[in-house]
Design a protein around this motif. Structure first.
Motif, PDB file in Angstrom:
ATOM      1  N   LEU A  51       0.741  -1.038  -0.059  1.00 36.39           N
ATOM      2  CA  LEU A  51       0.157  -0.051   0.013  1.00 36.39           C
ATOM      3  C   LEU A  51       1.014   1.475  -0.046  1.00 36.39           C
ATOM      4  O   LEU A  51       0.435   2.284  -0.668  1.00 36.39           O
ATOM      5  N   VAL A  52       1.916   1.300   0.525  1.00 40.40           N
ATOM      6  CA  VAL A  52       3.002   2.199   0.472  1.00 40.40           C
ATOM      7  C   VAL A  52       3.694   2.508  -0.595  1.00 40.40           C
ATOM      8  O   VAL A  52       4.697   3.438  -0.800  1.00 40.40           O
ATOM      9  N   GLY A  53       3.795   1.310  -1.545  1.00 42.26           N
ATOM     10  CA  GLY A  53       4.380   1.382  -2.641  1.00 42.26           C
ATOM     11  C   GLY A  53       5.667   0.999  -2.531  1.00 42.26           C
ATOM     12  O   GLY A  53       6.807   1.107  -3.518  1.00 42.26           O
ATOM     13  N   ILE A  54       6.200   0.182  -1.769  1.00 44.91           N
ATOM     14  CA  ILE A  54       7.577  -0.497  -1.635  1.00 44.91           C
ATOM     15  C   ILE A  54       7.495  -1.634  -2.378  1.00 44.91           C
ATOM     16  O   ILE A  54       8.705  -1.932  -2.766  1.00 44.91           O
ATOM     17  N   CYS A  55       6.627  -2.358  -2.721  1.00 41.18           N
ATOM     18  CA  CYS A  55       6.378  -3.666  -3.628  1.00 41.18           C
ATOM     19  C   CYS A  55       5.025  -3.418  -4.315  1.00 41.18           C
ATOM     20  O   CYS A  55       4.313  -2.562  -4.109  1.00 41.18           O
ATOM     21  N   ASP A  56       5.007  -4.429  -5.599  1.00 41.20           N
ATOM     22  CA  ASP A  56       3.684  -4.301  -6.387  1.00 41.20           C
ATOM     23  C   ASP A  56       2.548  -5.216  -5.625  1.00 41.20           C
ATOM     24  O   ASP A  56       1.378  -4.999  -6.443  1.00 41.20           O
TER      25      ASP A  56
END
Length: 76
Positions: free
Chosen positions: A23-28
């Motif tokens: 959700l924070v964009g560290i992974c897809d």
């Protein structure tokens, strides 16, 4: 260190760790989040966390690779 804030929206009391990373964009994906946790790269409140779906609640601090800090807050 990069700092990210995540706001937990009601009625949710927690977010699973692997989903937070997504959700924070560290992974897809949640699966990629599980792999990051399994690699030993994540601490929660300063303690190594290996439970991929542990519950992260407002007030907790998640650090990934000692490079990204995520602070979880309750909405409002």
């Amino acid at each position: 260190m990069e700092h990210l804030d995540f706001e937990l929206e009601p009625p949710h009391e927690y977010v699973e760790l692997n989903q937070l990373l997504k959700l924070v964009g560290i992974c897809d994906s949640g699966g990629a989040g599980k792999a990051i946790v399994a690699s030993g790269a994540v601490t929660v409140d300063g303690v190594l966390e290996t439970r991929k779906t542990c519950k992260i609640r407002p007030g907790q601090r998640v650090v990934v690779d000692e490079e990204i800090e995520i602070r979880v807050h309750a909405a409002g």
